[in-house]
Scaffold this active site. Structure first.
Site, PDB file in Angstrom:
ATOM      1  N   TYR A 189      42.720  33.450  38.967  1.00  0.00           N
ATOM      2  CA  TYR A 189      42.479  32.295  38.000  1.00  0.00           C
ATOM      3  C   TYR A 189      42.319  30.908  38.538  1.00  0.00           C
ATOM      4  O   TYR A 189      43.126  29.754  37.428  1.00  0.00           O
ATOM      5  CB  TYR A 189      43.272  32.605  36.700  1.00  0.00           C
ATOM      6  CG  TYR A 189      44.121  33.754  36.106  1.00  0.00           C
ATOM      7  CD1 TYR A 189      42.908  34.544  36.644  1.00  0.00           C
ATOM      8  CD2 TYR A 189      44.389  34.599  35.090  1.00  0.00           C
ATOM      9  CE1 TYR A 189      42.387  35.944  35.390  1.00  0.00           C
ATOM     10  CE2 TYR A 189      44.248  35.575  34.417  1.00  0.00           C
ATOM     11  CZ  TYR A 189      43.530  36.385  35.020  1.00  0.00           C
ATOM     12  OH  TYR A 189      43.368  38.033  34.323  1.00  0.00           O
ATOM     13  N   LYS A 203      46.967  44.080  47.116  1.00  0.00           N
ATOM     14  CA  LYS A 203      45.734  44.611  47.517  1.00  0.00           C
ATOM     15  C   LYS A 203      45.749  43.940  49.292  1.00  0.00           C
ATOM     16  O   LYS A 203      44.563  43.524  49.166  1.00  0.00           O
ATOM     17  CB  LYS A 203      44.241  44.296  46.588  1.00  0.00           C
ATOM     18  CG  LYS A 203      43.391  45.208  47.087  1.00  0.00           C
ATOM     19  CD  LYS A 203      43.584  46.737  46.955  1.00  0.00           C
ATOM     20  CE  LYS A 203      42.313  48.282  47.078  1.00  0.00           C
ATOM     21  NZ  LYS A 203      42.610  49.416  46.717  1.00  0.00           N
ATOM     22  N   ASP A 212      48.592  40.493  35.183  1.00  0.00           N
ATOM     23  CA  ASP A 212      48.214  40.385  33.653  1.00  0.00           C
ATOM     24  C   ASP A 212      47.610  41.424  33.471  1.00  0.00           C
ATOM     25  O   ASP A 212      48.129  42.525  31.697  1.00  0.00           O
ATOM     26  CB  ASP A 212      46.863  39.560  34.000  1.00  0.00           C
ATOM     27  CG  ASP A 212      46.301  39.314  32.354  1.00  0.00           C
ATOM     28  OD1 ASP A 212      47.008  39.453  31.323  1.00  0.00           O
ATOM     29  OD2 ASP A 212      45.498  38.433  32.218  1.00  0.00           O
ATOM     30  N   ASP A 259      46.927  49.472  43.250  1.00  0.00           N
ATOM     31  CA  ASP A 259      45.680  50.815  42.367  1.00  0.00           C
ATOM     32  C   ASP A 259      46.860  51.016  42.546  1.00  0.00           C
ATOM     33  O   ASP A 259      47.122  52.461  41.187  1.00  0.00           O
ATOM     34  CB  ASP A 259      44.652  51.351  42.989  1.00  0.00           C
ATOM     35  CG  ASP A 259      44.784  51.648  44.809  1.00  0.00           C
ATOM     36  OD1 ASP A 259      45.830  50.764  45.639  1.00  0.00           O
ATOM     37  OD2 ASP A 259      43.834  51.399  45.159  1.00  0.00           O
ATOM     38  N   ASP A 316      49.769  45.045  30.886  1.00  0.00           N
ATOM     39  CA  ASP A 316      48.661  45.129  29.383  1.00  0.00           C
ATOM     40  C   ASP A 316      48.883  46.837  29.262  1.00  0.00           C
ATOM     41  O   ASP A 316      49.654  48.233  28.678  1.00  0.00           O
ATOM     42  CB  ASP A 316      47.613  45.240  29.105  1.00  0.00           C
ATOM     43  CG  ASP A 316      47.525  43.487  28.277  1.00  0.00           C
ATOM     44  OD1 ASP A 316      48.408  42.985  28.719  1.00  0.00           O
ATOM     45  OD2 ASP A 316      46.581  44.124  27.555  1.00  0.00           O
TER      46      ASP A 316
END
Ligand code: ATP
Length: 325
Positions: A120, A164, A219, A195, A223
């Site tokens: 971002y 990652k 982010d 993951d 969720d």
């Protein structure tokens, strides 16, 4: 704080269900006896549609004059001409840490998400055939988010650094920096690929206490954690910097249910409790959290949780509980 010694809060209703859930949060703060000066700031997608400008420089100045922001929700449309207000506010106020607690019978976890860098960064080159986004990770950015996560993990036990780094060089810097900070501060830490973290959050969420991660991963995992808890509408967040903070539920403006009176207000109410905590009003924060838990335990729930209550029913129940002697 203002010269009169009262906290000054920029109140931003925003779009969609934002004004509905913010009204609930303010009613509950009032019932808890919270005292602060409110400065209404009407910014967002609705204003952009009306006036072609989502937030003027004067609005930003008004917000900067306040101690913190309490926000409902703001729509970010997929329009290339629209600049996300939330991203701008996070950058302008340097709100580098996004803190998101998730609590239910299955899970008691805090996700600490780096809020100003990563994918971002806003650094993009867009052509007809190719588009690029620059993923930025700095040592300073990683250090300060790791410090914040360690501060929280000191009270909650284990810190999991999610990354990652087997694929992304930028995440090697993030991982190494977070590990160094945890070691220096004597915090027990482990590392996990994103993951694998996504999988474990579903099959074994109890194994996590505090997760620290980069912007986009945080982010998405948030969720997912909200899904494990039961609804996006239950979850709160604090975006904190050195000198300011912004409190908002983690959900968006939910245009599909806006105006129907059925939005779950508990995420916004819990965000208000986080604001109380940030202001040092721990007793009020604890009482609000207890009132929310009482409502859930007594099945006072909106339809997203399988209940039949309206936003107003839930708000009134939480406020009444707080006003009991
Ligand atoms: P935006 O464009 O602002 O991100 P969105 O609808 O894409 O909006 P969310 O607002 O996060 O994203 O909503 C995702 C789904 O979760 C929607 O179906 C919405 O109705 C539901 N939802 C979100 N918040 C709540 C809430 N407070 N109460 C009930 N349902 C909610």
């Amino acid at each position: 704080m203002s010269s009169k010694g009262a906290w000054k809060v920029a109140v931003v209703p925003g779009d969609g269900i934002g004004p509905e859930v913010l009204r609930s949060a303010l009613a509950v703060l009032d019932a808890a006896g919270a005292k602060f000066e409110q400065v209404l700031v009407e910014i967002g997608f609705g204003r952009w549609k009306r006036l072609g400008l989502a937030m003027a420089d004067e609005d930003l100045e008004t917000i900067k004059q306040c101690d913190c922001v309490l926000l409902g929700a703001i729509t970010t449309p997929p329009d290339p001409d629209y600049r996300s207000i939330l991203l701008r506010l996070r950058k302008e106020l340097d709100l580098y840490a996004n803190i998101r607690p998730f609590r239910s019978k299955a899970i008691d976890l805090i996700i600490v998400r780096e809020n100003t860098e990563g994918l971002y960064s806003g650094l993009e080159e867009v052509g007809a055939e190719e588009a690029r986004t620059l993923r930025v990770v700095t040592r300073r950015g990683s250090e300060r988010i790791a410090e914040k996560a360690c501060e929280i993990a000191a009270k909650k036990k284990r810190l999991t650094i999610v990354h990652k780094s087997n694929v992304l060089q930028s995440d090697r810097l993030f991982l190494k920096t977070c590990q160094a900070v945890a070691m220096r501060r004597g915090i027990q830490s482990e590392e996990m690929l994103v993951d694998s973290a996504a999988y474990n959050l579903v099959v074994n969420p109890q194994r996590f206490d505090v997760i620290v991660t980069t912007n986009l991963f945080g982010d998405i995992l948030s969720d997912e954690a909200a899904g494990v808890v039961g609804s996006l509408g239950l979850c709160a967040s604090a975006n904190v910097g050195m000198n300011s903070a912004l409190f908002e539920p983690i959900h968006g403006s939910a245009p599909d249910i806006a105006g129907k009176g059925i939005a779950n207000p508990l995420g916004a109410i819990r965000s208000a409790a986080m604001m109380m905590e940030w202001m040092g009003e721990t007793e009020k924060a604890t009482r609000i959290e207890a009132a929310v838990q009482w409502a859930l335990d007594n099945d006072i729930k909106t339809p997203d949780l399988g209940g039949g209550c309206s936003t107003e029913d839930v708000t009134d129940a939480v406020a009444d509980y707080l006003e009991r002697p």
